[in-house]
Design an enzyme around this catalytic site. Sequence first.
Site, short mmCIF file in Angstrom:
data_model
loop_
_atom_site.label_atom_id
_atom_site.label_comp_id
_atom_site.label_asym_id
_atom_site.label_seq_id
_atom_site.Cartn_x
_atom_site.Cartn_y
_atom_site.Cartn_z
N ASP A 89 0.61 5.07 0.60
CA ASP A 89 0.24 6.18 1.53
C ASP A 89 -0.97 7.44 0.09
O ASP A 89 -0.48 7.32 -0.95
CB ASP A 89 0.06 7.12 2.40
CG ASP A 89 0.62 6.20 3.37
OD1 ASP A 89 -0.65 5.34 3.65
OD2 ASP A 89 1.00 6.13 4.86
N ARG A 147 8.31 8.18 5.64
CA ARG A 147 7.82 9.91 6.22
C ARG A 147 8.07 10.03 7.42
O ARG A 147 8.49 11.42 8.00
CB ARG A 147 6.21 10.09 5.78
CG ARG A 147 5.83 9.64 3.96
CD ARG A 147 4.13 10.28 3.79
NE ARG A 147 3.79 10.99 4.60
CZ ARG A 147 2.55 11.16 4.47
NH1 ARG A 147 1.71 10.05 4.46
NH2 ARG A 147 1.86 12.06 4.73
N ARG A 183 1.52 -1.03 -0.25
CA ARG A 183 0.60 0.35 -0.24
C ARG A 183 1.58 1.31 -0.33
O ARG A 183 1.74 1.46 0.53
CB ARG A 183 -1.09 -0.15 1.54
CG ARG A 183 -2.01 -0.31 1.09
CD ARG A 183 -2.49 -1.07 2.80
NE ARG A 183 -2.26 -1.45 3.96
CZ ARG A 183 -2.84 -1.18 5.09
NH1 ARG A 183 -4.21 -1.30 5.37
NH2 ARG A 183 -1.77 -1.63 5.99
#
Length: 251
Positions: free
Chosen positions: A51, A194, A49
Amino acid sequence: MRYFLKLSYFGKAYHGWQNQPDSISVQEVLEQNLSKVFPFSVAIVGAGRTDAGVHARQMFAHFDTSEELNCQELAYKLNSMLPKDIAISEVFPVRKDAHARFDAVARSYEYHLLQYKDVFDYDQAWYFRYELDLEKMNKAAEILKEYSDFQCFSKSRTDVHTYNCRIDEAKWVEKDGKLIFHITADRFLRNMVRAIVGTLLEIGQSKQPVEYMHEVIKSKDRGKAGTSVPAHGLYLTRIEYPETIRELDGI
């Protein structure tokens, strides 16, 4: 038969890779267009996945069909139908038990940081005007390879069963006036890259010492790590698989 899609996408318009109930995703757009090609609905499974707003220079997904496909023709058809920010570079058959997510052995990301305002890179890198000590950031990045539990960099509400990852590479490089963070691991947690970049930027600004990275990781506390940097500077750049996934059954 099972087939892999190799693709890339620019993530600005999408709420991440995975299907969402009320938001457009890359997976949804691909499934919609595959279902236009075939006389049946097609479900795809991605390698992972990303974001909302994150880009992918390389992503893989698999799907099943009962018929043998002309891979080049399918790639051409999909590219003619897909929006300009999603591109198929290859379709290829794999073993029937090959899995886009579980068979991946390594994944690599880059985070792109600009220290000058560039109107042409506005959606492709984050403008960060504060002075940074690249040597300190690289020393702190090296510390990541000493650990395996990265709960401190994970979103708190997540369904993972383990926070363990093996980080093989973590370093900053300067290229054409841009700072790029490279990181490779066997797997990543949600928001992990991040949050790591945000922590390294605090160290690079001398808000924290290099050794603070040890404290953050050992704490297992997301509140100790730095603020997550914006999604638009993040790129999934490479996913690695064993060569055996292309060895078809019975061949």
